[in-house]
Write a protein that holds these residues in place. Structure first.
Motif, short mmCIF file in Angstrom:
data_model
loop_
_atom_site.label_atom_id
_atom_site.label_comp_id
_atom_site.label_asym_id
_atom_site.label_seq_id
_atom_site.Cartn_x
_atom_site.Cartn_y
_atom_site.Cartn_z
N THR A 35 0.85 -1.18 0.00
CA THR A 35 0.00 0.00 0.00
C THR A 35 0.89 1.23 0.00
O THR A 35 1.91 1.28 0.69
N ALA A 38 -3.05 6.10 -1.78
CA ALA A 38 -4.34 5.62 -2.31
C ALA A 38 -4.18 4.45 -3.27
O ALA A 38 -5.13 4.08 -3.95
N LEU A 39 -2.98 3.85 -3.32
CA LEU A 39 -2.74 2.70 -4.20
C LEU A 39 -2.58 1.43 -3.39
O LEU A 39 -1.92 1.42 -2.35
N ASP A 41 -1.37 -2.47 -4.30
CA ASP A 41 -0.91 -3.48 -5.25
C ASP A 41 -1.15 -4.84 -4.60
O ASP A 41 -0.85 -5.03 -3.42
N ARG A 52 -3.40 -3.53 -9.55
CA ARG A 52 -3.30 -2.25 -8.84
C ARG A 52 -4.70 -1.70 -8.67
O ARG A 52 -5.46 -1.55 -9.62
N ASP A 54 -6.63 1.59 -7.45
CA ASP A 54 -6.44 3.02 -7.23
C ASP A 54 -7.71 3.58 -6.61
O ASP A 54 -8.80 3.42 -7.16
N LEU A 55 -7.55 4.20 -5.45
CA LEU A 55 -8.69 4.73 -4.72
C LEU A 55 -8.78 6.25 -4.87
O LEU A 55 -7.76 6.94 -4.96
N PHE A 56 -9.99 6.74 -4.88
CA PHE A 56 -10.26 8.16 -4.75
C PHE A 56 -11.04 8.30 -3.46
O PHE A 56 -12.20 7.89 -3.38
N ILE A 60 -13.21 2.83 -4.95
CA ILE A 60 -12.31 2.24 -5.95
C ILE A 60 -12.53 2.97 -7.27
O ILE A 60 -13.62 2.96 -7.84
N GLU A 61 -11.45 3.62 -7.75
CA GLU A 61 -11.54 4.37 -9.00
C GLU A 61 -11.15 3.51 -10.20
O GLU A 61 -11.81 3.54 -11.23
N THR A 62 -10.06 2.74 -10.06
CA THR A 62 -9.64 1.84 -11.13
C THR A 62 -9.06 0.56 -10.55
O THR A 62 -8.55 0.55 -9.44
N ARG A 64 -6.49 -2.31 -12.31
CA ARG A 64 -5.79 -2.70 -13.54
C ARG A 64 -4.67 -3.68 -13.23
O ARG A 64 -4.20 -3.77 -12.10
#
Length: 65
Positions: A35, A38-39, A41, A52, A54-56, A60-62, A64
Motif C-alpha cells: 500500500t 491511495a494505491l 498493489d 493495482r 487506485d482509490l479516490f 475504488i476508481e480503477t 488494472r
C-alpha cells in the motif's frame, strides 16, 4: 471488488493479513500486497499477474493489471 465500490483500506489490509497475504514494499510474488497512499498493489494467489487498485478517497476508481 468493483469500480465505484467503497473500500476501507484498514479493514481490507486486516482481511488480507488474516487470509495469509504478506505486506511488502513492492509486490513480486503471489500472496503479497503493498500500500502506498491511495494505491494498493495485490498479487492474488492463483493469478498470473498482480493488480493495482487506485482509490479516490474511499472509493475504488480503477483496477488494472
Amino acid at each position: 471488488l468493483n469500480i465505484g465500490m467503497k473500500l476501507n483500506i484498514d479493514s481490507f489490509r486486516n482481511h488480507l493479513e488474516k487470509s495469509g497475504y504478506r505486506h511488502t514494499s513492492q509486490v513480486m510474488e503471489h500472496g503479497e500486497y503493498a500500500t502506498r497512499g491511495a494505491l494498493i498493489d495485490l498479487f492474488p494467489m492463483g493469478s498470473t499477474e498482480p493488480y493495482r487498485i487506485d482509490l479516490f478517497d474511499d472509493e475504488i476508481e480503477t483496477i488494472r493489471s
